[in-house]
Design a protein around this motif. Sequence first.
Motif, PDB file in Angstrom:
ATOM      1  N   VAL A   1      56.835 -41.392-106.981  1.00 48.71           N
ATOM      2  CA  VAL A   1      56.390 -42.706-107.478  1.00 48.71           C
ATOM      3  C   VAL A   1      54.900 -42.621-107.847  1.00 48.71           C
ATOM      4  N   GLY A   2      54.540 -43.201-108.988  1.00 48.68           N
ATOM      5  CA  GLY A   2      53.149 -43.154-109.436  1.00 48.68           C
ATOM      6  C   GLY A   2      52.268 -44.062-108.599  1.00 48.68           C
ATOM      7  N   ILE A   3      51.008 -43.633-108.360  1.00 52.45           N
ATOM      8  CA  ILE A   3      50.117 -44.499-107.570  1.00 52.45           C
ATOM      9  C   ILE A   3      49.736 -45.750-108.365  1.00 52.45           C
ATOM     10  N   GLY A   4      49.865 -45.693-109.700  1.00 48.01           N
ATOM     11  CA  GLY A   4      49.511 -46.859-110.519  1.00 48.01           C
ATOM     12  C   GLY A   4      50.441 -48.019-110.260  1.00 48.01           C
ATOM     13  N   GLY A   5      51.720 -47.801-110.508  1.00 49.83           N
ATOM     14  CA  GLY A   5      52.692 -48.879-110.355  1.00 49.83           C
ATOM     15  C   GLY A   5      52.780 -49.377-108.931  1.00 49.83           C
ATOM     16  N   ILE A   6      52.847 -48.457-107.976  1.00 53.77           N
ATOM     17  CA  ILE A   6      53.054 -48.906-106.586  1.00 53.77           C
ATOM     18  C   ILE A   6      51.838 -49.679-106.086  1.00 53.77           C
TER      19      ILE A   6
ATOM     20  N   LEU B   1      66.806 -52.131 -95.449  1.00 49.07           N
ATOM     21  CA  LEU B   1      66.108 -53.170 -94.680  1.00 49.07           C
ATOM     22  C   LEU B   1      64.789 -52.595 -94.157  1.00 49.07           C
ATOM     23  N   ARG B   2      63.705 -53.306 -94.419  1.00 51.61           N
ATOM     24  CA  ARG B   2      62.382 -52.821 -93.996  1.00 51.61           C
ATOM     25  C   ARG B   2      61.673 -53.915 -93.209  1.00 51.61           C
ATOM     26  N   PRO B   3      61.462 -53.738 -91.899  1.00 56.98           N
ATOM     27  CA  PRO B   3      60.638 -54.692 -91.157  1.00 56.98           C
ATOM     28  C   PRO B   3      59.215 -54.698 -91.710  1.00 56.98           C
TER      29      PRO B   3
ATOM     30  N   VAL C   1      60.420 -62.635-103.720  1.00 60.76           N
ATOM     31  CA  VAL C   1      60.761 -61.237-103.950  1.00 60.76           C
ATOM     32  C   VAL C   1      59.480 -60.429-104.096  1.00 60.76           C
ATOM     33  N   TYR C   2      59.561 -59.163-103.751  1.00 60.27           N
ATOM     34  CA  TYR C   2      58.454 -58.220-103.929  1.00 60.27           C
ATOM     35  C   TYR C   2      58.527 -57.689-105.358  1.00 60.27           C
ATOM     36  N   VAL C   3      57.442 -57.843-106.109  1.00 64.13           N
ATOM     37  CA  VAL C   3      57.501 -57.568-107.548  1.00 64.13           C
ATOM     38  C   VAL C   3      57.913 -56.126-107.856  1.00 64.13           C
TER      39      VAL C   3
ATOM     40  N   GLY D   1      54.432 -45.516-100.634  1.00 63.34           N
ATOM     41  CA  GLY D   1      55.787 -45.914-100.248  1.00 63.34           C
ATOM     42  C   GLY D   1      56.447 -44.836 -99.424  1.00 63.34           C
ATOM     43  N   ASP D   2      57.677 -44.488 -99.829  1.00 65.69           N
ATOM     44  CA  ASP D   2      58.440 -43.469 -99.113  1.00 65.69           C
ATOM     45  C   ASP D   2      58.867 -42.328-100.027  1.00 65.69           C
ATOM     46  N   THR D   3      58.380 -42.343-101.293  1.00 66.47           N
ATOM     47  CA  THR D   3      58.895 -41.384-102.272  1.00 66.47           C
ATOM     48  C   THR D   3      57.742 -40.691-102.984  1.00 66.47           C
TER      49      THR D   3
ATOM     50  N   VAL E   1      44.788 -51.634-117.961  1.00 63.99           N
ATOM     51  CA  VAL E   1      45.227 -50.307-117.522  1.00 63.99           C
ATOM     52  C   VAL E   1      44.233 -49.813-116.489  1.00 63.99           C
ATOM     53  N   VAL E   2      44.694 -49.596-115.286  1.00 59.85           N
ATOM     54  CA  VAL E   2      43.816 -49.042-114.253  1.00 59.85           C
ATOM     55  C   VAL E   2      43.792 -47.525-114.439  1.00 59.85           C
ATOM     56  N   THR E   3      42.594 -46.986-114.573  1.00 64.11           N
ATOM     57  CA  THR E   3      42.499 -45.533-114.775  1.00 64.11           C
ATOM     58  C   THR E   3      42.278 -44.789-113.465  1.00 64.11           C
TER      59      THR E   3
ATOM     60  N   ALA F   1      53.571 -49.848-123.909  1.00 61.53           N
ATOM     61  CA  ALA F   1      54.031 -49.663-122.525  1.00 61.53           C
ATOM     62  C   ALA F   1      53.037 -48.750-121.826  1.00 61.53           C
ATOM     63  N   VAL F   2      52.775 -49.019-120.551  1.00 63.84           N
ATOM     64  CA  VAL F   2      51.887 -48.163-119.757  1.00 63.84           C
ATOM     65  C   VAL F   2      52.760 -47.408-118.763  1.00 63.84           C
ATOM     66  N   ARG F   3      52.611 -46.082-118.771  1.00 63.57           N
ATOM     67  CA  ARG F   3      53.447 -45.263-117.890  1.00 63.57           C
ATOM     68  C   ARG F   3      52.588 -44.486-116.903  1.00 63.57           C
ATOM     69  N   GLY F   4      52.914 -44.679-115.607  1.00 63.22           N
ATOM     70  CA  GLY F   4      52.313 -43.857-114.570  1.00 63.22           C
ATOM     71  C   GLY F   4      53.364 -42.861-114.108  1.00 63.22           C
ATOM     72  N   GLY F   5      53.985 -43.162-112.963  1.00 66.50           N
ATOM     73  CA  GLY F   5      55.029 -42.272-112.445  1.00 66.50           C
ATOM     74  C   GLY F   5      56.395 -42.515-113.067  1.00 66.50           C
ATOM     75  N   GLY F   6      56.549 -43.572-113.852  1.00 65.52           N
ATOM     76  CA  GLY F   6      57.809 -43.804-114.568  1.00 65.52           C
ATOM     77  C   GLY F   6      58.944 -44.330-113.710  1.00 65.52           C
ATOM     78  N   HIS F   7      58.644 -44.934-112.542  1.00 63.00           N
ATOM     79  CA  HIS F   7      59.707 -45.365-111.626  1.00 63.00           C
ATOM     80  C   HIS F   7      60.063 -46.843-111.727  1.00 63.00           C
ATOM     81  N   SER F   8      59.559 -47.537-112.717  1.00 64.90           N
ATOM     82  CA  SER F   8      59.917 -48.955-112.846  1.00 64.90           C
ATOM     83  C   SER F   8      61.427 -49.127-112.939  1.00 64.90           C
ATOM     84  N   GLY F   9      61.967 -49.988-112.077  1.00 56.89           N
ATOM     85  CA  GLY F   9      63.407 -50.276-112.107  1.00 56.89           C
ATOM     86  C   GLY F   9      63.809 -51.071-113.330  1.00 56.89           C
TER      87      GLY F   9
ATOM     88  N   GLY G   1      52.619 -52.095-102.610  1.00 53.22           N
ATOM     89  CA  GLY G   1      52.718 -50.808-101.927  1.00 53.22           C
ATOM     90  C   GLY G   1      53.120 -50.952-100.472  1.00 53.22           C
ATOM     91  N   VAL G   2      54.445 -50.907-100.225  1.00 47.86           N
ATOM     92  CA  VAL G   2      54.945 -50.999 -98.848  1.00 47.86           C
ATOM     93  C   VAL G   2      55.606 -49.668 -98.486  1.00 47.86           C
ATOM     94  N   GLY G   3      55.185 -49.119 -97.353  1.00 47.08           N
ATOM     95  CA  GLY G   3      55.702 -47.795 -97.011  1.00 47.08           C
ATOM     96  C   GLY G   3      55.530 -47.442 -95.553  1.00 47.08           C
TER      97      GLY G   3
HETATM   98  C1  LIG Z   1      63.001 -43.966-105.909  1.00 47.81           C
HETATM   99  C2  LIG Z   1      62.028 -45.114-105.758  1.00 47.81           C
HETATM  100  C3  LIG Z   1      61.434 -45.331-104.524  1.00 47.81           C
HETATM  101  C4  LIG Z   1      60.527 -46.388-104.365  1.00 47.81           C
HETATM  102  N1  LIG Z   1      59.961 -46.587-103.130  1.00 47.81           N
HETATM  103  C5  LIG Z   1      59.043 -47.565-102.983  1.00 47.81           C
HETATM  104  C6  LIG Z   1      58.422 -47.792-101.715  1.00 47.81           C
HETATM  105  O1  LIG Z   1      58.707 -47.121-100.729  1.00 47.81           O
HETATM  106  N2  LIG Z   1      57.517 -48.787-101.632  1.00 47.81           N
HETATM  107  C7  LIG Z   1      57.157 -49.556-102.706  1.00 47.81           C
HETATM  108  O2  LIG Z   1      56.293 -50.407-102.545  1.00 47.81           O
HETATM  109  N3  LIG Z   1      57.736 -49.377-103.906  1.00 47.81           N
HETATM  110  C8  LIG Z   1      58.673 -48.409-104.067  1.00 47.81           C
HETATM  111  N4  LIG Z   1      59.282 -48.245-105.278  1.00 47.81           N
HETATM  112  C9  LIG Z   1      58.971 -49.181-106.365  1.00 47.81           C
HETATM  113  C10 LIG Z   1      57.745 -48.701-107.139  1.00 47.81           C
HETATM  114  O3  LIG Z   1      56.581 -49.010-106.407  1.00 47.81           O
HETATM  115  C11 LIG Z   1      57.671 -49.398-108.500  1.00 47.81           C
HETATM  116  O4  LIG Z   1      58.813 -49.119-109.250  1.00 47.81           O
HETATM  117  C12 LIG Z   1      56.400 -48.981-109.240  1.00 47.81           C
HETATM  118  O5  LIG Z   1      56.151 -49.912-110.261  1.00 47.81           O
HETATM  119  C13 LIG Z   1      56.539 -47.600-109.825  1.00 47.81           C
HETATM  120  O6  LIG Z   1      55.319 -47.172-110.309  1.00 47.81           O
HETATM  121  P1  LIG Z   1      55.259 -45.968-111.361  1.00 47.81           P
HETATM  122  O7  LIG Z   1      53.842 -45.795-111.746  1.00 47.81           O
HETATM  123  O8  LIG Z   1      55.992 -44.804-110.813  1.00 47.81           O
HETATM  124  O9  LIG Z   1      56.165 -46.538-112.530  1.00 47.81           O
HETATM  125  P2  LIG Z   1      55.944 -46.864-114.082  1.00 47.81           P
HETATM  126  O10 LIG Z   1      57.314 -47.124-114.586  1.00 47.81           O
HETATM  127  O11 LIG Z   1      55.137 -45.810-114.728  1.00 47.81           O
HETATM  128  O12 LIG Z   1      55.113 -48.198-114.033  1.00 47.81           O
HETATM  129  C14 LIG Z   1      55.635 -49.361-113.444  1.00 47.81           C
HETATM  130  C15 LIG Z   1      54.856 -50.585-113.902  1.00 47.81           C
HETATM  131  O13 LIG Z   1      53.501 -50.495-113.534  1.00 47.81           O
HETATM  132  C16 LIG Z   1      52.658 -50.463-114.676  1.00 47.81           C
HETATM  133  N5  LIG Z   1      51.635 -49.461-114.447  1.00 47.81           N
HETATM  134  C17 LIG Z   1      51.799 -48.241-113.901  1.00 47.81           C
HETATM  135  N6  LIG Z   1      50.627 -47.612-113.810  1.00 47.81           N
HETATM  136  C18 LIG Z   1      49.702 -48.456-114.305  1.00 47.81           C
HETATM  137  C19 LIG Z   1      48.295 -48.391-114.470  1.00 47.81           C
HETATM  138  N7  LIG Z   1      47.602 -47.320-114.087  1.00 47.81           N
HETATM  139  N8  LIG Z   1      47.661 -49.444-115.018  1.00 47.81           N
HETATM  140  C20 LIG Z   1      48.343 -50.549-115.405  1.00 47.81           C
HETATM  141  N9  LIG Z   1      49.669 -50.663-115.265  1.00 47.81           N
HETATM  142  C21 LIG Z   1      50.338 -49.619-114.719  1.00 47.81           C
HETATM  143  C22 LIG Z   1      53.590 -50.105-115.817  1.00 47.81           C
HETATM  144  O14 LIG Z   1      53.177 -50.568-117.022  1.00 47.81           O
HETATM  145  C23 LIG Z   1      54.883 -50.751-115.399  1.00 47.81           C
HETATM  146  O15 LIG Z   1      54.912 -52.103-115.734  1.00 47.81           O
HETATM  147  C24 LIG Z   1      60.209 -47.230-105.455  1.00 47.81           C
HETATM  148  C25 LIG Z   1      60.822 -47.011-106.695  1.00 47.81           C
HETATM  149  C26 LIG Z   1      61.735 -45.975-106.842  1.00 47.81           C
HETATM  150  C27 LIG Z   1      62.394 -45.764-108.174  1.00 47.81           C
END
Ligand SMILES: Cc1cc2nc3c(=O)[nH]c(=O)nc-3n(C[C@H](O)[C@H](O)[C@H](O)COP(=O)(O)OP(=O)(O)OC[C@H]3O[C@@H](n4cnc5c(N)ncnc54)[C@H](O)[C@@H]3O)c2cc1C
Length: 459
Positions: free
Chosen positions: A140-145, A352-354, A411-413, A135-137, A201-203, A73-81, A150-152
């Motif tokens: 959230v990790g810059i990797g996942g979003i 709802l987000r225009p 859907v937005y991934v 985004g708006d939070t 993995v994007v570094t 598993a790859v973890r950035g900010g850990g916000h994956s739903g 990345g909508v914000g």
């Molecule tokens: C409270 C909250 C608010 C949010 N608001 C927004 C918003 O305003 N706009 C929006 O667009 N999205 C939003 N999101 C969704 C968010 O963009 C996704 O959940 C995103 O995947 C989270 O990224 P992360 O790095 O924090 O999570 P992680 O759980 O660390 O990673 C999510 C996914 O991305 C992969 N990943 C992460 N970093 C890397 C990397 N460097 N290289 C390769 N793979 C990687 C992981 O393997 C995993 O599959 C929100 C989510 C939450 C929980």
Amino acid sequence: MSAPAGTERFPVDTLRTRLSGRVLIPGDPEYDDARLIALGGLDPSPAAIARPVHDDDVAAVVSFAREHGVPLAVRGGGHSGAAHGTVNDGLVLDLRDMTALDVDADARTVWADAGLTAGDVTKALSPYGLAVGFGDTATVGIGGITLGGGVGFLSRRYGLTIDNLLAADVVTADGQVRRVSADHEPELFWGIRGGGGNFGVVTRFQLRLEAISQVVGGMLLLRATSEALAAVMVAAQNSPEELSPIVNVMPCPPIPGVPAEHHGTLVIMCELCAVGSTADGEAAVAPFRAAGEVLLDGVAPRPYAELFAEEGPAFRPVVRGTSLFLDAVDADLAVAIMERLEAADGMRVVQLRPLGGAIARVPADATAYAHRDRRLMGYVAAILGPGEDAQGPSDWVAGTADLLRQGDDGVYVNFLFDEGHERVRAAYPGATWDRLTALKARVDPTNLFRRNQNIPPAR
Ligand SMILES: Cc1cc2nc3c(=O)[nH]c(=O)nc-3n(C[C@H](O)[C@H](O)[C@H](O)COP(=O)(O)OP(=O)(O)OC[C@H]3O[C@@H](n4cnc5c(N)ncnc54)[C@H](O)[C@@H]3O)c2cc1C
């Protein structure tokens, strides 16, 4: 003494000798904090958590996982739903010790390491009067979003985060570090702009910056009625693109400044951010203020970075949710949304987000985010109370999404939960899917990177 659970599956000591960074296993003092992700209600138990400090470390972890057949598993900010930032009994590649940031203020670009959060980058850019939209939070990790789109707050004026991505360093499944851009490995560069973590993995990311210091922004809270919601949605759908409003209809949390009698009653929480002159920003938010009874007006001229203020102690909600696209919310739908929320118990949210503006000016095939023509993004969530059974909230989410969905089932991934293959497929309409699976077959033929919203390799 027996090895900690899971580690007998692979030689952690060998992994340790290959890294400059740490490798945490159960029993290590930092393991318990490090294993947690943003989603609550889980008890993640990875066999090991590798904390690389540079690209060679990341490459070593990737190669180790491939050689030993370890679930990764790859973890950035850990916000994956979908909790994709962790894996039980497997190996977590946790990027949080990679936090370098290099601003070129003259060129208006930044190289930002993937262990940073949206808040970290936004705050670091603030003294330069520069910004890039996430985004708006803050947390959230810059990797996942970024990898998902990345909508914000800046999207309608400056596009999605991926529309401002100039280059990235990617460690692919073969352990190679590749710098990708429009000129260098353009197909891989195309795929990481929306295709998530499927290709490596994007570094670090190189992002284009805009001169943004002051915005008109903050939270506006209105008492929720169907008339107020309809008026808010007229304002939202007619906003100039300098404003990217986020409209939440939900029970009022205990927000300081809001009288206690309103806590728990339905409110319309508008998160507003207008770029440009203060006068234009005030004009853009005026229709929202006029839409109903204002309970709290926190919208004011302020530094953009203030919208990414520090949050309180980590809140790990147990959430059931889903997302979809809509064309419009009219007065009838506003009534239906209110009825749905009024009939529910507990914390239920319709967001709802225009869209449109700069998002829609990018051709659908220019990046792997292809929903360029969709006008509104909807997000429906139920936050479970302590001990609450998930079935009722899940049914409420599904029923509310059915009520809102218009047009195709796209859907937005990044707003997908753990919803199965067909829903991932719906994130990538038309030719996008075929192009992504072909790219996957080329750069990750064994699907090493599968703990994500998975795009399998084409056969
Ligand atoms: C409270 C909250 C608010 C949010 N608001 C927004 C918003 O305003 N706009 C929006 O667009 N999205 C939003 N999101 C969704 C968010 O963009 C996704 O959940 C995103 O995947 C989270 O990224 P992360 O790095 O924090 O999570 P992680 O759980 O660390 O990673 C999510 C996914 O991305 C992969 N990943 C992460 N970093 C890397 C990397 N460097 N290289 C390769 N793979 C990687 C992981 O393997 C995993 O599959 C929100 C989510 C939450 C929980």
